[in-house]
Write a protein that holds these residues in place. Structure first.
Motif, PDB file in Angstrom:
ATOM      1  N   ASN A 181      11.280 -22.869 -33.779  1.00 20.09           N
ATOM      2  CA  ASN A 181      11.836 -22.216 -32.594  1.00 20.09           C
ATOM      3  C   ASN A 181      13.351 -22.248 -32.699  1.00 20.09           C
ATOM      4  O   ASN A 181      13.919 -23.278 -33.035  1.00 20.09           O
ATOM      5  N   GLU A 221      10.654 -18.577 -27.822  1.00 20.28           N
ATOM      6  CA  GLU A 221       9.360 -19.241 -27.709  1.00 20.28           C
ATOM      7  C   GLU A 221       8.384 -18.874 -28.821  1.00 20.28           C
ATOM      8  O   GLU A 221       7.247 -19.319 -28.818  1.00 20.28           O
ATOM      9  N   ARG A 222       8.812 -18.041 -29.747  1.00 22.20           N
ATOM     10  CA  ARG A 222       7.972 -17.732 -30.908  1.00 22.20           C
ATOM     11  C   ARG A 222       8.588 -18.402 -32.130  1.00 22.20           C
ATOM     12  O   ARG A 222       9.799 -18.575 -32.208  1.00 22.20           O
ATOM     13  N   SER A 280      15.527 -23.295 -18.752  1.00 23.03           N
ATOM     14  CA  SER A 280      15.618 -24.599 -18.103  1.00 23.03           C
ATOM     15  C   SER A 280      16.999 -24.735 -17.474  1.00 23.03           C
ATOM     16  O   SER A 280      18.010 -24.402 -18.107  1.00 23.03           O
ATOM     17  N   THR A 318      16.734 -21.587 -23.250  1.00 18.67           N
ATOM     18  CA  THR A 318      16.631 -22.755 -24.122  1.00 18.67           C
ATOM     19  C   THR A 318      16.333 -22.365 -25.571  1.00 18.67           C
ATOM     20  O   THR A 318      17.126 -22.608 -26.474  1.00 18.67           O
ATOM     21  N   GLN A 319      15.169 -21.742 -25.785  1.00 17.53           N
ATOM     22  CA  GLN A 319      14.801 -21.392 -27.159  1.00 17.53           C
ATOM     23  C   GLN A 319      13.928 -20.140 -27.186  1.00 17.53           C
ATOM     24  O   GLN A 319      13.328 -19.752 -26.182  1.00 17.53           O
ATOM     25  N   MET A 349      10.228 -13.750 -23.742  1.00 16.29           N
ATOM     26  CA  MET A 349       9.943 -14.628 -24.890  1.00 16.29           C
ATOM     27  C   MET A 349      10.943 -15.777 -24.979  1.00 16.29           C
ATOM     28  O   MET A 349      10.992 -16.493 -25.972  1.00 16.29           O
ATOM     29  N   ARG A 350      11.771 -15.940 -23.948  1.00 23.34           N
ATOM     30  CA  ARG A 350      12.795 -16.990 -23.961  1.00 23.34           C
ATOM     31  C   ARG A 350      12.412 -18.115 -23.007  1.00 23.34           C
ATOM     32  O   ARG A 350      12.019 -17.867 -21.866  1.00 23.34           O
ATOM     33  N   GLY A 351      12.577 -19.351 -23.466  1.00 24.86           N
ATOM     34  CA  GLY A 351      12.395 -20.479 -22.579  1.00 24.86           C
ATOM     35  C   GLY A 351      13.584 -20.599 -21.652  1.00 24.86           C
ATOM     36  O   GLY A 351      14.703 -20.214 -22.009  1.00 24.86           O
ATOM     37  N   THR A 372      17.018 -22.305 -31.100  1.00 27.19           N
ATOM     38  CA  THR A 372      17.800 -22.562 -29.891  1.00 27.19           C
ATOM     39  C   THR A 372      18.647 -21.333 -29.576  1.00 27.19           C
ATOM     40  O   THR A 372      19.253 -20.749 -30.475  1.00 27.19           O
TER      41      THR A 372
END
Lengths: 340, 141
Positions: free
Chosen positions: A103, A145-146, A137, A142-143, A133-135, A105
């Motif tokens: 993943n 996600e794939r 927080s 954050t990252q 598709m993005r985390g 960042t």
């Protein structure tokens, strides 16, 4: 549906002639890319109608479309300012770093924030990263996600050899190109298997989703916020780069072709523990060479890509086959010269 | 007769050539081969871009040996002229800069430290990845 290119590899004519004049007109339709392993093909097949609609919309929104439309049919492109630039990049000893799926960042300088996102249009992973598709927080991305070839995980392999001879003549994307590339690269795993990449019997004279400058570009800035290549790589000054169609080999046998091959000599974009850095952490005073065989192929008749894993023949610890090659060479000898 | 003479001459030339090559190799041996005493500390260079251990302590007059145990090419460099950032190198006043040159896998390098103080060194191709090490040299007892 992906394009089949067998005729590009059947020529017995000399390298220079093969390289361009023939098949060159087809390049614009095919071409290139670079990067990423966004949604695997199986995952794409499982997409809901809404997700497919979003994907199509993002590809339609690709910001380079207008620029590329103006260039891809040019029959007599302009030459590089100052004339041709030829270069040779070699590694004759030492190993290589091989990226593993990970993943990435997400750098706010490149991807913005959830409230003001950036870099989301185009084929996911190729030119953009869709917001879903993005985390997220604490109000920040954050990252990715794939899993992709652009992360911190890597392994080393022995006996890396690299020979790249290339010339940058053609300045812009066009239907034809006078650029040239000859690449041979190989490395070995701990079991003694040899992996190799050969390129390019054909260059990507015009990019479907971002410019490729005739197939070879020198002294430019790529990736990150530039929109040229995946934003999952940091924005990096690039001394030389190419995109072309090549072959993947294992133990001397071709295991996959044609594949899009991308190489670039850039400033150093790894940090402590070989972490892939963000834009603010790049080391401008050191260089390394990246070689990429992307898990994507162009879609016939359209200026976009779809996922297609590379048959590398290298087995990961979980038993899966590594679906791309992203290999870094760092013990380099570099030569360059202006003029023919 | 002339055939024998020619053969003898060729053999002599071959032996002289071999001797010259051996002398050349001895004369240009890395510092590692020039050192005969056992090192006071040893450091490994790794695939994960580190010097292990990253800090060693020796006394003035003692030798540190580095071994490239990785598949990657490394260097052991404490020369400000080779560094591109100030943080990569630190030398005590009066200490002489040193540089191993390129070390292929399994190659070794040794350096004897004469001036007490703290030395910070780095690997040239992996300076960006912050492959740094430290040698702390105390006065000889």
């Amino acid at each position: 549906m992906t394009i089949s290119l067998p005729h590009f590899f059947s020529s017995s004519r000399p390298f220079g002639q093969r390289l361009l004049r023939r098949g060159a007109f087809v390049l614009a339709a095919l071409a290139l890319v670079l990067m990423v392993w966004a949604p695997p093909a199986q995952a794409q097949e499982k997409m809901s109608e809404k997700e497919k609609q979003m994907l199509a919309q993002l590809q339609e929104m690709n910001q380079a479309d207008g620029y590329l439309e103006a260039h891809r049919d040019v029959q007599q492109p302009m030459e590089l300012l100052g004339g041709p630039l030829s270069f040779t990049i070699r590694q004759t000893s030492g190993g290589v770093f091989v990226s593993l799926p990970d993943n990435r960042t997400l750098d706010p300088d490149v991807f913005g924030t959830p409230d003001q996102p950036l870099a989301f249009t185009g084929t996911p992973g190729i030119t953009g990263v869709p917001v879903p598709m993005r985390g997220v927080s604490d109000g920040q991305f954050t990252q990715f996600e794939r899993m992709s070839p652009f992360g911190d995980k890597n392994t080393t392999m022995a006996n890396g050899n690299l020979m790249l001879q290339a010339t940058d003549r053609t300045a812009t994307d066009a239907a034809t190109t006078e650029d040239e590339v000859m690449l041979k690269a190989s490395w070995e795993d701990q079991d003694g298997n040899t992996y190799a990449i050969r390129c390019c019997e054909m260059l990507v004279s015009a990019g479907p989703e971002f410019p490729t400058f005739g197939g070879v570009v020198t002294n430019h800035i790529l990736h990150g916020f530039t929109g040229i290549g995946t934003p999952l790589m940091p924005t990096e000054y690039t001394y030389a780069a190419f995109w072309g169609m090549g072959a993947v080999l294992k133990n001397g046998e071709v295991v996959d072709k044609p594949r899009i091959v991308h190489g670039m000599l850039t400033e150093y974009v790894r940090g402590e523990n070989y972490k892939l850095v963000s834009d603010s952490e790049v080391t401008p005073t050191r260089r390394h060479f990246h070689l990429m065989v992307a898990p994507f192929m162009p879609v016939k008749g359209e200026h976009k890509f779809q996922p297609k894993d590379v048959a590398t023949g290298f087995e990961l610890p979980n038993g899966m086959e590594l679906p791309f090659w992203h290999v870094m060479f760092e013990n380099l000898e570099i030569e360059s010269q202006r003029g023919e | 007769m002339s055939l024998v003479s020619t053969h003898t001459l060729a053999r002599t030339r071959w032996l002289l050539g071999l001797a010259a090559v051996l002398l050349f190799l001895v004369g240009h041996a890395p510092e590692a081969q020039a050192q005969s005493s056992s090192p006071a500390a040893t450091v490994d260079m790794t695939n994960t871009l580190s010097f292990a251990p990253d800090t060693v302590r020796v006394q003035a007059g003692e030798t540190v040996r580095w071994t490239n145990g990785s598949v990657i090419v490394h260097t052991v460099t404490a020369d400000p002229e080779e560094a591109t950032t100030d943080e990569s190198v630190r030398l005590p006043e009066g200490a002489t800069p040193f540089d191993s040159g390129t070390l292929d896998p399994e190659e070794r390098f040794e350096h004897t430290f004469e001036v007490p103080g703290t030395y910070r060194y780095f690997c040239i191709p992996h300076e960006g990845a912050k492959m740094y090490g430290t040698v702390i040299v105390t006065p000889a007892e």
